[in-house]
Motif scaffolding. Sequence first.
Motif, short mmCIF file in Angstrom:
data_model
loop_
_atom_site.label_atom_id
_atom_site.label_comp_id
_atom_site.label_asym_id
_atom_site.label_seq_id
_atom_site.Cartn_x
_atom_site.Cartn_y
_atom_site.Cartn_z
N ILE A 11 40.13 44.78 41.22
CA ILE A 11 40.02 43.51 40.50
C ILE A 11 38.78 42.73 40.98
N VAL A 12 38.53 42.74 42.27
CA VAL A 12 37.31 42.09 42.78
C VAL A 12 36.08 42.73 42.15
N ALA A 16 35.71 41.51 38.66
CA ALA A 16 35.21 40.13 38.59
C ALA A 16 33.71 40.09 38.79
N LEU A 63 36.96 35.40 38.47
CA LEU A 63 38.27 35.98 38.15
C LEU A 63 38.82 35.41 36.85
N LEU A 95 46.40 39.93 39.03
CA LEU A 95 45.32 39.08 38.52
C LEU A 95 45.69 37.60 38.60
N GLN A 110 43.93 34.80 40.88
CA GLN A 110 43.29 33.64 40.22
C GLN A 110 43.76 32.33 40.87
N SER A 142 41.40 31.59 43.67
CA SER A 142 40.01 31.97 43.37
C SER A 142 38.99 31.23 44.24
#
Length: 183
Positions: free
Chosen positions: A114-115, A118, A126, A171, A175, A178
């Motif tokens: 996920i990083v 982003a 994010l 996610l 978030q 973030s």
Amino acid sequence: MTRDQAWEILNKHLKNDKLIKHCLAAEATMRGLARYFGEDQEVWGITGLLHDADYEKSKGHPEKHGLLLFELEKDIPDDIKHAIQSHNYDDTNVMPETKMDWAITCCDQLTGLIVACALVTPNRKLSELTNDFIIKKLKEVKFAAGADRSKIYMCEEKLGIPLIEFVTIALTSMQEISDQLGL
Ligand SMILES: [Fe+2]
């Protein structure tokens, strides 16, 4: 063990800011998963926070990653200890057993992916990510190749969570922090 104590331990053993952020991402996701299962968010969160605490000190000795921490720190509760030891079961040979053990094993790899997702959005945020984009990138084997897809897919078999739901939990949890992640 309190979150403050765990945070102190983490910062005692880890110096790399990127790694500390990775641990915060894992903490947030583990909290989200605990919420989903109605489990203890503190315990699951601390497991995420500490799972890579010995990463720098075990460098060059992957077989010690996940084990060394418990030579250095004696007061970490057994359930957290087992989850951390088993999240690196390929090297430690300590197999995941409980739901919490599998949660950290599966989400560790996903948070990294996920990083990476982003970082390829226009503003590196994010907030710009969608589930569909992450799933698309998950299927591109050359993208963030270090993220072990097989472990992520295990969320369905080992945790009983559909992949799309698993991605959503990670996610949204990430978030929420973030700012701390700088993403
Ligand atoms: Fe990790």
